[in-house]
Design a protein around this motif. Structure first.
Motif, PDB file in Angstrom:
ATOM      1  N   THR A  18      -3.617  -2.406   2.277  1.00 52.47           N
ATOM      2  CA  THR A  18      -4.651  -1.579   2.717  1.00 52.47           C
ATOM      3  C   THR A  18      -4.598  -1.744   4.448  1.00 52.47           C
ATOM      4  O   THR A  18      -4.944  -0.783   5.195  1.00 52.47           O
ATOM      5  CB  THR A  18      -6.089  -1.949   2.109  1.00 52.47           C
ATOM      6  OG1 THR A  18      -5.892  -1.847   0.868  1.00 52.47           O
ATOM      7  CG2 THR A  18      -7.247  -1.161   2.740  1.00 52.47           C
ATOM      8  N   GLY A  19      -4.710  -2.943   4.753  1.00 48.54           N
ATOM      9  CA  GLY A  19      -4.710  -3.442   6.086  1.00 48.54           C
ATOM     10  C   GLY A  19      -3.487  -3.491   7.014  1.00 48.54           C
ATOM     11  O   GLY A  19      -3.715  -3.450   8.216  1.00 48.54           O
ATOM     12  N   ILE A  20      -2.363  -3.404   6.553  1.00 45.63           N
ATOM     13  CA  ILE A  20      -1.162  -3.612   7.448  1.00 45.63           C
ATOM     14  C   ILE A  20      -0.326  -2.094   7.001  1.00 45.63           C
ATOM     15  O   ILE A  20      -0.698  -1.342   8.243  1.00 45.63           O
ATOM     16  CB  ILE A  20      -0.243  -4.581   6.920  1.00 45.63           C
ATOM     17  CG1 ILE A  20      -1.120  -5.904   7.014  1.00 45.63           C
ATOM     18  CG2 ILE A  20       0.781  -4.716   7.965  1.00 45.63           C
ATOM     19  CD1 ILE A  20      -0.254  -7.174   6.506  1.00 45.63           C
ATOM     20  N   CYS A  21       0.511  -2.011   6.339  1.00 45.85           N
ATOM     21  CA  CYS A  21       1.338  -0.868   6.179  1.00 45.85           C
ATOM     22  C   CYS A  21       1.767  -0.339   4.921  1.00 45.85           C
ATOM     23  O   CYS A  21       2.719   0.003   4.802  1.00 45.85           O
ATOM     24  CB  CYS A  21       2.409  -0.795   7.133  1.00 45.85           C
ATOM     25  SG  CYS A  21       3.490  -2.120   6.891  1.00 45.85           S
ATOM     26  N   GLY A  22       0.819  -0.253   4.002  1.00 41.91           N
ATOM     27  CA  GLY A  22       0.995   0.091   2.591  1.00 41.91           C
ATOM     28  C   GLY A  22       2.187  -0.334   1.987  1.00 41.91           C
ATOM     29  O   GLY A  22       2.272  -1.792   1.856  1.00 41.91           O
ATOM     30  N   GLY A  23       3.073   0.423   1.462  1.00 40.25           N
ATOM     31  CA  GLY A  23       4.278  -0.257   0.561  1.00 40.25           C
ATOM     32  C   GLY A  23       4.815  -0.975   1.294  1.00 40.25           C
ATOM     33  O   GLY A  23       5.583  -2.147   0.702  1.00 40.25           O
ATOM     34  N   SER A  24       5.259  -0.981   2.476  1.00 39.39           N
ATOM     35  CA  SER A  24       6.221  -1.937   3.314  1.00 39.39           C
ATOM     36  C   SER A  24       5.572  -3.404   3.268  1.00 39.39           C
ATOM     37  O   SER A  24       6.290  -4.360   3.111  1.00 39.39           O
ATOM     38  CB  SER A  24       6.566  -1.432   4.659  1.00 39.39           C
ATOM     39  OG  SER A  24       6.906  -0.243   4.529  1.00 39.39           O
ATOM     40  N   ALA A  25       4.377  -3.365   3.357  1.00 43.85           N
ATOM     41  CA  ALA A  25       3.518  -4.554   3.704  1.00 43.85           C
ATOM     42  C   ALA A  25       3.568  -5.300   2.222  1.00 43.85           C
ATOM     43  O   ALA A  25       3.785  -6.505   1.924  1.00 43.85           O
ATOM     44  CB  ALA A  25       2.333  -4.571   3.954  1.00 43.85           C
ATOM     45  N   ILE A  26       3.339  -4.553   1.066  1.00 44.51           N
ATOM     46  CA  ILE A  26       3.311  -5.120  -0.137  1.00 44.51           C
ATOM     47  C   ILE A  26       4.782  -5.807  -0.556  1.00 44.51           C
ATOM     48  O   ILE A  26       4.679  -7.006  -0.917  1.00 44.51           O
ATOM     49  CB  ILE A  26       2.714  -4.289  -1.047  1.00 44.51           C
ATOM     50  CG1 ILE A  26       1.420  -3.543  -0.837  1.00 44.51           C
ATOM     51  CG2 ILE A  26       3.052  -4.593  -2.782  1.00 44.51           C
ATOM     52  CD1 ILE A  26       0.741  -2.604  -1.780  1.00 44.51           C
ATOM     53  N   ALA A  27       5.601  -4.812  -0.099  1.00 41.99           N
ATOM     54  CA  ALA A  27       6.875  -5.258  -0.497  1.00 41.99           C
ATOM     55  C   ALA A  27       7.312  -6.313   0.385  1.00 41.99           C
ATOM     56  O   ALA A  27       8.219  -7.379  -0.304  1.00 41.99           O
ATOM     57  CB  ALA A  27       8.068  -4.075  -0.235  1.00 41.99           C
ATOM     58  N   ALA A  28       6.952  -6.826   1.613  1.00 39.05           N
ATOM     59  CA  ALA A  28       7.401  -7.793   2.415  1.00 39.05           C
ATOM     60  C   ALA A  28       6.724  -9.271   1.861  1.00 39.05           C
ATOM     61  O   ALA A  28       7.220 -10.116   1.849  1.00 39.05           O
ATOM     62  CB  ALA A  28       6.832  -7.648   3.727  1.00 39.05           C
TER      63      ALA A  28
ATOM     64  N   SER B 270       0.210   1.343  -6.359  1.00 40.91           N
ATOM     65  CA  SER B 270      -0.810   2.466  -6.906  1.00 40.91           C
ATOM     66  C   SER B 270      -2.095   2.546  -6.335  1.00 40.91           C
ATOM     67  O   SER B 270      -2.590   3.831  -5.891  1.00 40.91           O
ATOM     68  CB  SER B 270      -0.871   2.407  -8.377  1.00 40.91           C
ATOM     69  OG  SER B 270       0.476   2.323  -8.912  1.00 40.91           O
ATOM     70  N   ALA B 271      -2.753   1.519  -5.994  1.00 43.37           N
ATOM     71  CA  ALA B 271      -4.060   1.538  -5.510  1.00 43.37           C
ATOM     72  C   ALA B 271      -3.979   1.904  -3.881  1.00 43.37           C
ATOM     73  O   ALA B 271      -4.641   2.680  -3.359  1.00 43.37           O
ATOM     74  CB  ALA B 271      -4.613   0.129  -5.571  1.00 43.37           C
ATOM     75  N   THR B 272      -3.061   1.274  -3.351  1.00 42.75           N
ATOM     76  CA  THR B 272      -2.634   1.692  -1.825  1.00 42.75           C
ATOM     77  C   THR B 272      -2.353   3.165  -1.624  1.00 42.75           C
ATOM     78  O   THR B 272      -3.039   3.891  -0.747  1.00 42.75           O
ATOM     79  CB  THR B 272      -1.598   0.765  -1.300  1.00 42.75           C
ATOM     80  OG1 THR B 272      -1.896  -0.478  -1.451  1.00 42.75           O
ATOM     81  CG2 THR B 272      -1.475   1.111   0.137  1.00 42.75           C
ATOM     82  N   PHE B 273      -1.707   3.643  -2.490  1.00 43.70           N
ATOM     83  CA  PHE B 273      -1.192   5.144  -2.709  1.00 43.70           C
ATOM     84  C   PHE B 273      -2.322   5.966  -2.619  1.00 43.70           C
ATOM     85  O   PHE B 273      -2.541   7.045  -1.816  1.00 43.70           O
ATOM     86  CB  PHE B 273      -0.282   5.507  -3.523  1.00 43.70           C
ATOM     87  CG  PHE B 273       0.101   6.641  -4.084  1.00 43.70           C
ATOM     88  CD1 PHE B 273       0.522   7.737  -3.081  1.00 43.70           C
ATOM     89  CD2 PHE B 273      -0.535   7.237  -5.362  1.00 43.70           C
ATOM     90  CE1 PHE B 273       0.457   9.020  -3.397  1.00 43.70           C
ATOM     91  CE2 PHE B 273      -0.478   8.351  -5.526  1.00 43.70           C
ATOM     92  CZ  PHE B 273       0.312   9.597  -4.806  1.00 43.70           C
TER      93      PHE B 273
END
Length: 237
Positions: free
Chosen positions: A116-126, A143-146
């Motif tokens: 939510t706070g950084i950059c969606g999927g890329s942040a989660i993946a990192a 899913s939530a971020t999307f």
């Protein structure tokens, strides 16, 4: 090979969309989750999935870092960095207490806050490999971020016009509150998310219930409000 095939299919499906509403990483993850019901998990297959979801994902993050120039970031995004300091404090500070109040495990709470706070999927993946997050938590956070990003894409232009924001102010506001890379890094990340999908079933996600979604909604709302207040304080609205 299977994650690569899923990733290619996801990239092709993304190219067919008339407007960019859903990224190939999210598409790949959902295709993987669908295939999870039919794929037989042999030892060789499981080893390949583990390698892709862990090693390939880390390599994708390295490539993402190589594509960024810190000098350019500091030069172009001076004002947005100020706003981001406050939104990130809101995400991870507020996210910790909200996650605790909702009884979420800290890994899932942090993944949703990052998305939510950084950059969606890329942040989660990192962040996922760093905290050794479970594939189910990654899938739920994605899913939530999307879902919230989809809502923001529709609502932000309406809110920006209603508030009478300048182009610069709207760009910083939307850029710090709505969640995106070089081709090689992006494709490897799509492969990794396809693998996470292949390791995740809809049934296991269902067990998490509605609480992670509530967490994501509250954090999204807080980020939007905090970013706007900081811009007002800086006099750029």
């Amino acid at each position: 090979m299977l994650p690569i095939i899923v990733a290619l299919l996801a990239c092709w499906l993304e190219s067919l969309l008339p407007i960019h509403l859903i990224g190939s990483a999210v598409i790949a993850m959902f295709i993987g989750m669908f295939l999870n019901q039919f794929v037989r998990k042999t030892d060789v297959f499981a080893t390949g999935l583990k390698f892709t979801s862990k090693k390939i994902l880390k390599f994708a993050i390295i490539l993402l870092g190589l594509s960024l120039n810190i000098t350019t970031i500091l030069h172009v995004g001076q004002m947005s960095l100020t706003v981001m300091v406050f939104t990130l404090l809101t995400c991870f500070g507020g996210g910790y207490f909200i996650g605790k109040a909702l009884g979420l495990n800290w890994k899932l709470s942090n993944l949703i806050s990052a998305g939510t706070g950084i950059c969606g999927g890329s942040a989660i993946a990192a962040i996922a490999p760093t905290i050794d997050a479970d594939d189910n938590d990654v899938a739920y956070a994605m899913s939530a971020t999307f879902l919230f990003d989809m809502a923001m894409i529709v609502l932000f232009p309406i809110m920006g016009r209603a508030l009478g924001m300048t182009d610069q102010a709207f760009g910083i506001w939307a850029g710090t509150a709505v969640s995106g890379t070089k081709t090689a890094s992006k494709f490897l990340m799509v492969c990794a998310l396809a693998t996470i999908g292949l390791n995740t079933s809809f049934a296991s996600m269902k067990k998490a219930g509605i609480r992670p979604m509530i967490h994501g909604f509250i954090i999204s709302a807080l980020v939007v409000i905090v970013a706007l207040l900081v811009e007002m304080g800086m006099g750029i609205v």
